[in-house]
Design an enzyme around this catalytic site. Structure first.
Site, mmCIF file in Angstrom:
data_model
loop_
_atom_site.group_PDB
_atom_site.id
_atom_site.type_symbol
_atom_site.label_atom_id
_atom_site.label_comp_id
_atom_site.label_asym_id
_atom_site.label_seq_id
_atom_site.Cartn_x
_atom_site.Cartn_y
_atom_site.Cartn_z
ATOM 1 N N ASN A 51 -10.455 -8.943 9.062
ATOM 2 C CA ASN A 51 -9.570 -7.875 9.538
ATOM 3 C C ASN A 51 -10.436 -6.909 10.329
ATOM 4 O O ASN A 51 -11.245 -6.176 9.768
ATOM 5 C CB ASN A 51 -8.932 -7.172 8.328
ATOM 6 C CG ASN A 51 -8.142 -5.935 8.733
ATOM 7 O OD1 ASN A 51 -7.892 -5.708 9.921
ATOM 8 N ND2 ASN A 51 -7.760 -5.133 7.756
ATOM 9 N N LYS A 61 -9.547 -4.345 11.995
ATOM 10 C CA LYS A 61 -9.074 -2.947 12.021
ATOM 11 C C LYS A 61 -9.111 -2.445 13.480
ATOM 12 O O LYS A 61 -8.866 -3.227 14.388
ATOM 13 C CB LYS A 61 -9.881 -2.094 11.045
ATOM 14 C CG LYS A 61 -9.920 -2.747 9.648
ATOM 15 C CD LYS A 61 -10.485 -1.885 8.573
ATOM 16 C CE LYS A 61 -10.435 -2.665 7.239
ATOM 17 N NZ LYS A 61 -10.916 -1.879 6.098
ATOM 18 N N HIS A 81 -1.429 -3.272 4.310
ATOM 19 C CA HIS A 81 -2.829 -2.909 4.057
ATOM 20 C C HIS A 81 -2.887 -1.475 3.521
ATOM 21 O O HIS A 81 -2.088 -0.635 3.915
ATOM 22 C CB HIS A 81 -3.644 -3.039 5.347
ATOM 23 C CG HIS A 81 -5.113 -2.933 5.115
ATOM 24 N ND1 HIS A 81 -5.738 -1.714 4.958
ATOM 25 C CD2 HIS A 81 -6.067 -3.878 4.962
ATOM 26 C CE1 HIS A 81 -7.034 -1.935 4.730
ATOM 27 N NE2 HIS A 81 -7.252 -3.238 4.731
ATOM 28 N N GLU A 104 -6.854 -5.985 -2.714
ATOM 29 C CA GLU A 104 -7.876 -5.135 -2.108
ATOM 30 C C GLU A 104 -7.922 -3.804 -2.840
ATOM 31 O O GLU A 104 -7.166 -2.885 -2.513
ATOM 32 C CB GLU A 104 -7.547 -4.888 -0.629
ATOM 33 C CG GLU A 104 -7.556 -6.139 0.226
ATOM 34 C CD GLU A 104 -7.961 -5.827 1.653
ATOM 35 O OE1 GLU A 104 -8.812 -6.558 2.179
ATOM 36 O OE2 GLU A 104 -7.456 -4.854 2.239
ATOM 37 N N SER A 115 -15.455 -4.756 0.675
ATOM 38 C CA SER A 115 -16.920 -4.893 0.778
ATOM 39 C C SER A 115 -17.419 -6.307 0.524
ATOM 40 O O SER A 115 -18.459 -6.500 -0.120
ATOM 41 C CB SER A 115 -17.624 -3.887 -0.147
ATOM 42 O OG SER A 115 -17.308 -2.561 0.240
ATOM 43 N N GLU A 123 -4.718 0.926 4.234
ATOM 44 C CA GLU A 123 -4.845 1.957 5.270
ATOM 45 C C GLU A 123 -3.494 2.270 5.891
ATOM 46 O O GLU A 123 -3.207 3.403 6.267
ATOM 47 C CB GLU A 123 -5.874 1.510 6.322
ATOM 48 C CG GLU A 123 -7.295 1.601 5.757
ATOM 49 C CD GLU A 123 -8.266 0.569 6.282
ATOM 50 O OE1 GLU A 123 -8.013 -0.030 7.339
ATOM 51 O OE2 GLU A 123 -9.306 0.359 5.612
ATOM 52 N N GLY A 142 -14.761 -0.620 2.375
ATOM 53 C CA GLY A 142 -15.645 0.141 3.250
ATOM 54 C C GLY A 142 -16.638 1.011 2.493
ATOM 55 O O GLY A 142 -17.296 1.873 3.080
HETATM 56 P P1 13P Z 1 -14.411 -3.905 4.080
HETATM 57 O O1 13P Z 1 -14.788 -5.359 3.988
HETATM 58 O O2 13P Z 1 -14.992 -3.217 5.277
HETATM 59 O O3 13P Z 1 -14.642 -3.186 2.784
HETATM 60 O O4 13P Z 1 -12.810 -3.862 4.337
HETATM 61 C C1 13P Z 1 -11.981 -4.601 3.524
HETATM 62 C C2 13P Z 1 -10.606 -4.584 4.090
HETATM 63 O O5 13P Z 1 -9.937 -3.572 4.091
HETATM 64 C C3 13P Z 1 -10.094 -5.831 4.689
HETATM 65 O O6 13P Z 1 -8.741 -5.735 4.969
#
Ligand code: 13P
Length: 249
Positions: free
Chosen positions: A9, A11, A95, A167, A213, A97, A173
């Site tokens: 992903n 983003k 997601h 997740e 992560s 976010e 992150g």
């Molecule tokens: P990270 O791997 O950067 O922690 O992000 C995970 C994520 O949100 C994938 O959708």
């Protein structure tokens, strides 16, 4: 035997030129990787470049979101049929976010899931608790609500099209991965929810990905868990070498 899935992903990262450069480097690194599904979710503006670059490979392209309506006066939105036309095979829905910054509720997730399935996309639906919910001991309660309300009115055949991604928000992150054991525990819980809501057979074949992560140095431990069927990778999917190392776990 559930086929593993490794999905990236991106983003809000990468221009079209950066997308082309990524695939130039990434393709040879995964050209012999037939043990898992490989999915890349670029931002909308780079989807066409990614689809073009991935032609003739086993890499498939996903949208990071899509609207619940097919068309209409929804400024700024992209519909599921538009993602199909652009060459996407799947779409990330719900997601954390999107839930946190854009107010997505379980009801919206449900409408988007239905729209994605109707359009012929494979949804990758995300669930996960934040730190305060985990500290308060509410992880299962929260996951159960996100799962059941997100899946509301979906049929068994609908569910069989879906990839579920666990997740935990506290691991996204932050460099703090859930331990393989913590992730596997929640995955097993999700499978029990699926068995209750749909059938034990559908639950047993559902593919549940872990995200938060994931890096080249922790993917093996995660994938060693029977309950973990793959990964949804953020930061480490932006670099062709690290993402290929995760694909080739
Ligand atoms: P990270 O791997 O950067 O922690 O992000 C995970 C994520 O949100 C994938 O959708």
């Amino acid at each position: 035997m559930r086929r593993p899935v490794i999905a990236g992903n991106w983003k809000m990262h990468k221009t079209q030129a950066e997308t082309r450069a990524f695939f130039e480097e990434f393709k040879p690194l995964v050209s012999a990787s037939r043990h898992c599904d490989i999915i890349v979710a670029p931002p909308f503006t780079a989807i066409a470049a990614a689809v073009d670059a991935a032609k003739g490979t086993l890499i498939s392209i996903a949208g990071q979101d899509g609207c619940w309506e097919r068309a209409g006066a929804f400024t700024g939105e992209i519909s599921m049929p538009m993602l199909i036309e652009a060459g996407c095979q799947s779409v990330i829905i719900g997601h954390s976010e999107r839930r946190k910054y854009f107010g997505e509720t379980d009801a919206i997730v449900n409408r988007k899931l239905k729209a994605a399935i109707e359009a012929g996309l494979q949804p990758i639906v995300c669930v996960g608790e934040d730190q305060s919910e985990r500290d308060a001991g509410h992880t299962e309660q929260l996951i159960e609500r996100q799962f059941n309300d997100g899946m509301a009115t979906l049929t068994g055949p609908d569910f069989s099209r879906i990839l579920v991604a666990y997740e935990p928000v506290w691991a996204i992150g932050t460099g703090r991965t859930a331990t393989p054991e913590i992730a596997a525990e929640v995955h097993a819980f999700l499978r029990r929810l699926a068995a209750k809501r749909f059938t034990p057979g559908l639950a047993a074949s559902a593919r549940i990905l872990y995200g938060g992560s994931v890096k080249p140095d922790n993917i093996r431990g995660l994938m060693a868990q029977e309950e973990i069927d793959g990964a949804l990778v953020g930061g480490a999917s932006l670099d062709a070498r690290s993402f290929s190392a995760i694909v080739n776990f």
